[in-house]
Structure formats: structure tokens, C-alpha cells
Motif scaffolding. Structure first.
Motif, short mmCIF file in Angstrom:
data_model
loop_
_atom_site.label_atom_id
_atom_site.label_comp_id
_atom_site.label_asym_id
_atom_site.label_seq_id
_atom_site.Cartn_x
_atom_site.Cartn_y
_atom_site.Cartn_z
N ALA A 109 21.53 39.69 102.25
CA ALA A 109 21.48 40.99 100.74
C ALA A 109 21.94 41.31 100.32
CB ALA A 109 19.74 40.98 100.94
N LEU A 112 24.69 39.85 99.06
CA LEU A 112 24.76 39.22 97.35
C LEU A 112 24.20 39.93 96.20
CD1 LEU A 112 22.62 36.60 98.54
CD2 LEU A 112 25.01 35.71 97.78
N GLN A 113 23.91 41.16 96.64
CA GLN A 113 23.25 42.01 95.41
C GLN A 113 25.09 42.62 94.85
OE1 GLN A 113 22.48 46.17 97.05
NE2 GLN A 113 21.27 46.23 94.82
N ARG A 119 27.26 33.52 91.14
CA ARG A 119 26.46 34.08 91.61
C ARG A 119 25.37 33.23 91.99
NH1 ARG A 119 25.50 40.42 91.00
NH2 ARG A 119 23.16 39.94 91.13
N ARG A 123 23.74 31.13 95.15
CA ARG A 123 22.41 31.73 95.59
C ARG A 123 21.38 30.58 95.69
NH1 ARG A 123 20.85 37.81 92.32
NH2 ARG A 123 22.69 38.04 93.15
N VAL A 188 16.45 36.60 102.49
CA VAL A 188 17.31 36.79 101.06
C VAL A 188 16.36 37.11 100.03
CG1 VAL A 188 19.70 36.95 100.36
CG2 VAL A 188 18.69 35.86 102.67
N LEU A 192 16.79 40.50 98.13
CA LEU A 192 16.84 40.38 97.25
C LEU A 192 16.06 41.40 95.61
CD1 LEU A 192 20.11 40.34 96.17
CD2 LEU A 192 19.97 37.72 95.94
N SER A 193 15.79 40.57 95.41
CA SER A 193 14.62 40.66 94.19
C SER A 193 14.25 41.94 94.70
CB SER A 193 13.52 39.81 94.18
OG SER A 193 12.41 39.68 95.07
N LEU A 195 16.07 44.83 96.26
CA LEU A 195 17.46 45.53 95.86
C LEU A 195 17.66 45.26 94.54
CD1 LEU A 195 19.08 44.43 99.03
CD2 LEU A 195 18.75 46.10 98.21
N GLU A 196 17.21 44.36 93.86
CA GLU A 196 17.64 44.28 92.71
C GLU A 196 17.25 45.45 91.80
OE1 GLU A 196 18.67 40.44 91.80
OE2 GLU A 196 20.78 40.17 92.52
#
Lengths: 304, 356
Positions: A109, A112-113, A119, A123, A188, A192-193, A195-196
Motif C-alpha cells: 500500500a 502503491l501510494q 496507477r 491496482r 492493500v 491504501l484507502s 493512506l489516501e
């Protein structure tokens, strides 16, 4: 204002008949919930209650006695070596799989960020495993890891590395491997969500302040991600403790019972050997064992 | 020595140009304010100085050092963010000490400097709280303390007071100015509030559409704007702009005549007059014209008076004495202070300077 209106309401209800009193006692909003309550009752509460009742009897499909025998089944299950062995196997699987998924998921994650190029396609590809049916995944890996036919053992053999993925020592770890392959993407996705959705400016402040990656990770990323991590953990612990499909289609519990997960022996006891009462007792013991860490984790989530 | 220099700086986002070939210099120790509407590129300029945004071309210098490709942490700057950007899981003490900890300062020294800065920022009693337990003003104070603790050579402030209420803004404004003056650290402050800009800046950069329209002291901006944009952006209420045709010292706009004075440019022009340069006079006096009072907003010692001249509205600011017993719906005579009239080209807003 509210005093006046409640006063007039009280006056009005004194003059009401039976029907309107019923309506008062069970307001319309409760009736709205009735269909759901009925469905829950029929499909969740009743079976749950009934299976608990079964666990207190001798009930078998071959001998449908509903005689009450107290906690005899529980005593049997807990003193039976097979059950405790199976509990150990399942917990090993859960701890190993979820930990690897957690760490791997976090690393992926974070990577990927940062990704800027391609992108969405990356994903989409990364998330595909979790959209597959576990039975299908199990079957695929059954052939992929097969010692004679499988791609992976043959590829390893090129380097002189003979691995039997379904040997007594390896079989459970192969199950872990499959679970990690299928469910790391889920971790992930959640992380990821998480982190974002974090505010950007504290991270920019840390950049200006000169914080290293690890200091930033420790003081900013991890605490802010904690609620997401806990939810991810809870979901994955619950899901992975239901290990059944991979075992069912690949090893059938073998070799030598080394992959007999709890779900698998419950299925065998209840559906294969028709001992429904005993299987029910196993299910409730497992429920208790699982409830402790889950409740603890949810408490932690509330605090953060 | 830490002046800030922009040398032909360009910043593109795709096809959008946020900064269009901008050059300026902010001398060492000055408090510079970048003011402009949202989307004008002011925050992008600030973030470029801080290194949070990389520029597409040009050079940025801090002191004599070219920092164009230098990471933020090596630029020796401190940044104060609009939304404070505190570390939510750390105490106030740890927040303020963080820049020192990140640079591996000995613990004893961190403790000492945090105490010192906290005292200056009035935060001694809050050191063990978490940011969530503080008010907005206190949080911003922590953010400023965190910026102060490392004693950087440049302070950058990105609209740091836009989330605070009016009184707090005034208080904090004073405190920041006092701190900056006592430390003498070059500072750049971004705001969209021209009053804040006027009150705080040693120098103001008026930014619009990615360019610096004018870079000057507040007095200069106010009395000598280079174009109609700057003239309109600085000063409240806004400068009145009358577009019309000038001939024989009379400006004709929308059928109304405004008397001008010898030496005024002829042709199509925009005449600008600040509200405080319109005065009531006895009727019939030379250079006066008639106006109807639409609205009087009393502000204590002064009053904002909305005047209707034909279909046009002019804002005027009268002193208490000038206001006298003028009230709404009166028709009065007013005149414009002639030496305060400014003229602009109607097409590009450029200032028309008078000869001599």
C-alpha cells in the motif's frame, strides 16, 4: 415548548381507545423494522438458538434424540485430542496468514501510494485475486503446487530445489501461501484507502522538519492508520478462521490430519458423520475462542 | 543573510500555468506578504520557496544559495500551514520538539529549547496536551512555535489565520509581527486578505493569474499602483473606477459629467478615485457634481457613504465632521480630490502617468 407539547400529548392519550394505545406502545417506526426483525429471527436467531440447543443433546442424523444432556458434548469436544489439535492448526494458520498479509499489505500500500505511472491498471490487476471464488483458487493452486505437474515445484527443481508443497511439514504453510496470495490485495485495498484519506499537510510539515521515512512512519502514518489496521485485522481474522475451501479441494485435511482446520472437522463431524450435536458444540467453543481477540481489537479501535 | 530570490520562475500543472515567469527579490529580514485571490498562484509561490512544489523552470535562491533542486529539509526554512498540520498523536511538547528530534538534537537541548519557545508563544501550560484538546488559536500558536524552535533562516506562512475568528487574528497578527521583528528572520506570509497584507507587510507582492502585478511597500501600493488591478485590490472600500471619455478636462461616463483638471489625459480612460478622496462640498463650487446619498454606514469616526450619480454607484468615506447631518436620500454636492485621481488605460488597465 417541548413541555407544552408533551403535556397535550399526555392529555390526548387518556382519551384514546385500545387501537391507538397499541399504536402508542408500538410506534410506527418499530413496525417499519418488523420485516428485518422477522428475517433476522427466522434465518439467524432461530438457527443459532437451535444449534445451541442441539449442542446440549445427543442429536445425530442417525439417531434424532433431542434428550438434554447438559454440557456433556462440550466436555467431549474439549478433551478430544482431534479438536484441540485442529484448533491449534487453525490458530497457526490465522496468525501466520493474517500477519503476513498485514505486513505485505502495508508495504504494498505504501508503495502503491507513491506510484504515479499506470496507477489504475496496476491496482486493478493487483486486486483481481480477491474477486475469485476460494474454491477456484484452491483448485488452481492444487495443480500449480502439485509435485509432479505443478509449475512452481518444477520451476524450483530447475534450481535443484525439491519441494513438496503438500508434504506433512509443508501443507499448512501452503494453505497460508494461498490465503496470502488471495487476500493480501484486500489488505492493500483497505490500507491504501486509509493512506489516501489522510490529511497531506502533516506529512509536508514532516518533510520540512526533516523527518526520516521511519520517523514519519512511526509518528504519523502508523497512528493515523491504526483504526483502519484494526478493522482490517478483525475482518481478516474472522474470514481466515473459516479456512475450509482450500482444505476441502486440495488436501481433504491431510496429509495425516495436518491441515484439518476447525471448519473442516466441523463439516466432517456434522455432515459426514452426522454427529450434529457434537459439531454444534465445536462451533460454540470456537465462537468463544474467537470472540476474545475480536472484542479486544474492537475495543482498541474505539480508543484510537 | 537570507534574502529570497525568484529568477524567471515558471510552474506548470499540465497545461495550466500557475506561475508565469516571475522574478522578484525579498531582502533579508523583511516581512513580505503575497496577496491575491484564490487560484492566483500565491500559495504555489510560497510552496515553491519551501520546496514542497518543484518548479518547471527558473531558479529560486535563498540567500546566495540556489535551492531550486534542494529538498525542503535542507532549505533551512520553517513552514506554517493553513490547517496547522500538527502531529495529532503527539503532545504539544513533542510537536514543538519534532523538528529538533528529526535532526537528532540531544534530548536535553530539545527540552530546553521547547520550554523557551513555549514560553514565548504562551504555551507553557499546554505542553502536555494533545492538539485535539486545544482551540484553533492555540493550535496555530503551537504550529508557529514548532516553526520557531529550529531558528530557521526563512519563515513561510500559508494563510495561517484563515481558520481563526476576527479578534484572534488581530491578536495573533501582533504577536507574529513582534516575534518576527525581534528575530529579524525573513518571512513570507500568504493571504487573500488585503487588509491583513497592508497591516503586516514591510513589502507586499500583489499576485494575480500567476504573475506579480506589483511588488512594493504598502504605502507605495496604495498611493502609486501600477495598474487598475492593484488599485482595486488594495484598499477598502475599493477604489471607484469610472470608465468614460475625457475631453477638455471633463470626463463623460454614462451621460454624467465629472469635472477633471488641466493636464488630464484625453480620450477613453478609466479614472480611479479612492472613497476617502471624495468629499462633500457646498453646492455650485467649481469641480463639484451632484450625487444622491443611497446608504450611510456609520463606522464610528468615519462613515461609508454610497452615492448614486446617475446609474453609477460611488463609494465615499466621510469623516464624522464631513458627514454632518447628511442622511440617506439627500442630494449633495461632492468633489474628487484632484491630486488623488489616477488614470488607467481601459484596455489593459495600465496606469497612465501624468507628465511632470
Amino acid at each position: 415548548m417541548s413541555q407544552v407539547s408533551s403535556q397535550t400529548l399526555a392529555d390526548a392519550s387518556e382519551r384514546k381507545g385500545l387501537f391507538s394505545r397499541l399504536v402508542d406502545a408500538f410506534p410506527f417506526r418499530w413496525w417499519m423494522a418488523l420485516p428485518l426483525i422477522l428475517l433476522l429471527g427466522i434465518f439467524v436467531l432461530y438457527p443459532l438458538g437451535f444449534s445451541f440447543y442441539l449442542s446440549l443433546t445427543e442429536y445425530k442424523l442417525t439417531n434424532r434424540s433431542l434428550d438434554f444432556i447438559g454440557f456433556e458434548q462440550y466436555r467431549r469436544v474439549l478433551t478430544d485430542g482431534d479438536f484441540t489439535e485442529s484448533l491449534k492448526i487453525t490458530l497457526t494458520f490465522v496468525v501466520a496468514a493474517v500477519l503476513i498479509e498485514l505486513v505485505l499489505g502495508l508495504v504494498l500500500a505504501l508503495a502503491l501510494q507513491k506510484q504515479k505511472f499506470a496507477r489504475n491498471i496496476t491496482r486493478a490487476l493487483l486486486f483481481t485475486p480477491m474477486f475469485l471464488a476460494p474454491v477456484a483458487v484452491g483448485l488452481v493452486f492444487r495443480f500449480l503446487l502439485n509435485q509432479q505437474l505443478g509449475l512452481l515445484p518444477n520451476a524450483l527443481a530447475v534450481f535443484g530445489w525439491q519441494v513438496d508443497f503438500f508434504s506433512p511439514n509443508m501443507a499448512l504453510w501452503s494453505m497460508v501461501l494461498i490465503d496470502v496470495w488471495q487476500w493480501t490485495p484486500f489488505m492493500v485495498l483497505l490500507m491504501l484507502s486509509g493512506l489516501e484519506s489522510m490529511p497531506k499537510s502533516p506529512f509536508e510539515a514532516a518533510r520540512v522538519d526533516g523527518a526520516s521515512f521511519f520517523l514519519t512512519f512511526r509518528t504519523l502514518t502508523l497512528p493515523m492508520l491504526a483504526p483502519v489496521l484494526i478493522v482490517a485485522l478483525v475482518i481478516r481474522v474472522l474470514e481466515s478462521s473459516k479456512l475450509f475451501e482450500y482444505v476441502f479441494v486440495i488436501t481433504n485435511g491431510g496429509p495425516g490430519g495436518t491441515t484439518e482446520s476447525l471448519q473442516f472437522i466441523m463439516y466432517q463431524t456434522g455432515i459426514r458423520f452426522f454427529r450434529l450435536a457434537e459439531a454444534s458444540a465445536m462451533a460454540f467453543v470456537f465462537l468463544l475462542v474467537l470472540a476474545v481477540p475480536i472484542i479486544w481489537m474492537l475495543r482498541q479501535a474505539k480508543e484510537t | 543573510m537570507a534574502s529570497i530570490t525568484f529568477d524567471n520562475v515558471v510552474k506548470n500543472y499540465g497545461t495550466f500555468q500557475a506561475i508565469r515567469n516571475v522574478s522578484f527579490e525579498i531582502p533579508d529580514g523583511e516581512f513580505a506578504v503575497i496577496v491575491g485571490p484564490s487560484g492566483s498562484g500565491k500559495t504555489t509561490m510560497l510552496r515553491s520557496i519551501g520546496g514542497l512544489e518543484s518548479i518547471s523552470s527558473g531558479r529560486i535562491l535563498i540567500g546566495d544559495r540556489d535551492v531550486t533542486n534542494v529538498a525542503p529539509k535542507h532549505r533551512d526554512i520553517a513552514f506554517v500551514f493553513q490547517n496547522y498540520a500538527l502531529y495529532a498523536h503527539l503532545t504539544v511538547r513533542a510537536n514543538i520538539g519534532f523538528p529538533l528530534k528529526a535532526r537528532k538534537t540531544p534530548k536535553a537541548e530539545i527540552a530546553e529549547r521547547v520550554e523557551d519557545v513555549a514560553r514565548r508563544a504562551g504555551l507553557e501550560k499546554l505542553l502536555d496536551r494533545k492538539p485535539a484538546e486545544l482551540s484553533g488559536g492555540q493550535q496555530q500558536r503551537v504550529a508557529i512555535a514548532r516553526a520557531l524552535v529550529r531558528q530557521p533562516s526563512v519563515f513561510l506562512f500559508d494563510e495561517p489565520m484563515s481558520n481563526l475568528d476576527a479578534q484572534l487574528r488581530l491578536d495573533l497578527r501582533h504577536e507574529v509581527l513582534e516575534l518576527q521583528q525581534s528575530l529579524g528572520v525573513t518571512s513570507v506570509w500568504v493571504t487573500h486578505d488585503q487588509e491583513e497584507a497592508m497591516a503586516m507587510g514591510d513589502r507586499i507582492l500583489v499576485v494575480n493569474h500567476g504573475i506579480v502585478e506589483q511588488n512594493a511597500s504598502p504605502e507605495n501600493l496604495y498611493s502609486d499602483p501600477v495598474n487598475s488591478y492593484v488599485a482595486g485590490a488594495i484598499g477598502s472600500p475599493r477604489m471607484n473606477m469610472i470608465q468614460g471619455h475625457s475631453a477638455n478636462q471633463v470626463l463623460t461616463a454614462d451621460g454624467q459629467n465629472y469635472p477633471l483638471f488641466p493636464g488630464c489625459p484625453d480620450g477613453n480612460i478609466v479614472a480611479g478615485i479612492r472613497p476617502e478622496d471624495i468629499h462633500p462640498v457646498e453646492s455650485g463650487r467649481e469641480g463639484s457634481f451632484q450625487a444622491k446619498v443611497q446608504l450611510v454606514e456609520l463606522l464610528g469616526a468615519r462613515a461609508i457613504v454610497s452615492l448614486a450619480v446617475g446609474d453609477r454607484r460611488l463609494n465615499a468615506v466621510f469623516s464624522r465632521r464631513e458627514l454632518g447631518d447628511i442622511k440617506e436620500l439627500d442630494t449633495i454636492s461632492v468633489s474628487m480630490a484632484k491630486d488623488r485621481l489616477l488614470f488607467f488605460k481601459p484596455d489593459n488597465g495600465e496606469r497612465i502617468r501624468l507628465a511632470g
